[in-house]
Write an enzyme that holds these catalytic residues in place. Structure first.
Site, PDB file in Angstrom:
ATOM      1  N   GLY A 170      70.684  -0.186  14.350  1.00 59.12           N
ATOM      2  CA  GLY A 170      71.606   0.817  13.822  1.00 59.12           C
ATOM      3  C   GLY A 170      72.005   0.608  12.371  1.00 59.12           C
TER       4      GLY A 170
ATOM      5  CD  GLU B 264      77.232  -4.381  13.972  1.00 59.79           C
ATOM      6  OE1 GLU B 264      76.584  -3.336  13.777  1.00 59.79           O
ATOM      7  OE2 GLU B 264      77.251  -4.954  15.070  1.00 59.79           O
TER       8      GLU B 264
ATOM      9  CG  ASP C  47      82.798   1.649  20.634  1.00 57.39           C
ATOM     10  OD1 ASP C  47      83.909   2.182  20.531  1.00 57.39           O
ATOM     11  OD2 ASP C  47      82.004   1.946  21.542  1.00 57.39           O
TER      12      ASP C  47
ATOM     13  CE  LYS D 178      82.877   4.879  18.374  1.00 54.99           C
ATOM     14  NZ  LYS D 178      82.173   5.516  19.515  1.00 54.99           N
TER      15      LYS D 178
ATOM     16  CB  VAL E 194      79.319   9.195  15.560  1.00 57.89           C
ATOM     17  CG1 VAL E 194      80.680   9.861  15.543  1.00 57.89           C
ATOM     18  CG2 VAL E 194      79.465   7.683  15.415  1.00 57.89           C
TER      19      VAL E 194
END
Ligand code: IMP
Length: 191
Positions: free
Chosen positions: A50, A106, A110, A138, A160
């Site tokens: 990611g 990163e 989360d 988040k 997302v």
């Protein structure tokens, strides 16, 4: 079984962060990091997959010499949008970080479970320092406290995709960050 749409953008309900907003923020973060680490031995450690676009852009926004290394961990099983709390190292660092100033790069924090594990793991390798840079935060879903040193954007509690973030390994190549339409992550939508 529903398939992802053939049009990459059709499953996106809302654009949360535009390409321009992300670009400006990455430049700002890069300038701060470059100033903070001037004259030090900085290694950027990115967490695949990611963080790939963020890492690629951030390293070019940092105007001091840096080394980079890549790790890959799995935290989510398959196409789920819920953290399992299980972290597995799929790819380890390729070089020693002993006495290096390490900055973890990163995509998103989360629950914090992945980074919590990673921080402990990397601290055990005796870097000179260990700090964290995340594009997205988040905080609403945090389960463990994480000391974040550089944050791009604090976002609300929605799932997302884009700019590296996936659902079922798709949407990583979107140049913006968006919220999926609910029908795109219905139980039978991920294939
Ligand atoms: P955490 O361990 O719950 O903090 O989750 C960290 C990882 O979960 C991130 O590196 C992402 O791979 C994934 N993740 C968390 N939230 C999202 C999201 O909204 N979209 C896509 N992936 C996410």
């Amino acid at each position: 079984m529903t398939s992802p749409s053939r049009d990459l953008h059709a499953d996106i309900g809302e654009i949360l962060l535009s390409e321009e907003e992300i670009r400006a923020k990455v430049i700002e973060l890069g300038a701060r990091i470059g100033a903070d680490y001037a004259g030090r031995r900085l290694t950027l450690v990115s967490v695949l997959k990611g963080s790939l676009p963020f890492m690629a852009d951030l390293m070019r926004a940092i105007d001091i010499p840096v080394r980079i290394d890549l790790m890959e961990v799995s935290s989510y099983g398959g196409a789920s949008t819920e953290s399992s709390g299980l972290v597995r190292i799929l790819k380890d660092l390729s070089a020693s970080i002993v006495d290096e100033d390490v900055l973890i790069v990163e995509d998103i924090i989360d629950t914090g479970l992945t980074l919590n594990y990673l921080i402990r793991y990397l601290r055990g390798k005796n870097p000179a320092s260990l700090r964290i840079c995340t594009l997205l935060d988040k905080p609403a879903r945090r389960l463990v406290e994480i000391p974040v040193d550089y944050t791009g954007f604090v976002i609300p509690d929605s799932f997302v995709v884009g700019y590296g973030l996936d659902f079922g390994e798709l949407y990583r190549n979107l140049r913006y960050v968006g919220v999926l339409k609910p029908e795109a992550y219905a139980p039978d939508a991920a294939g």
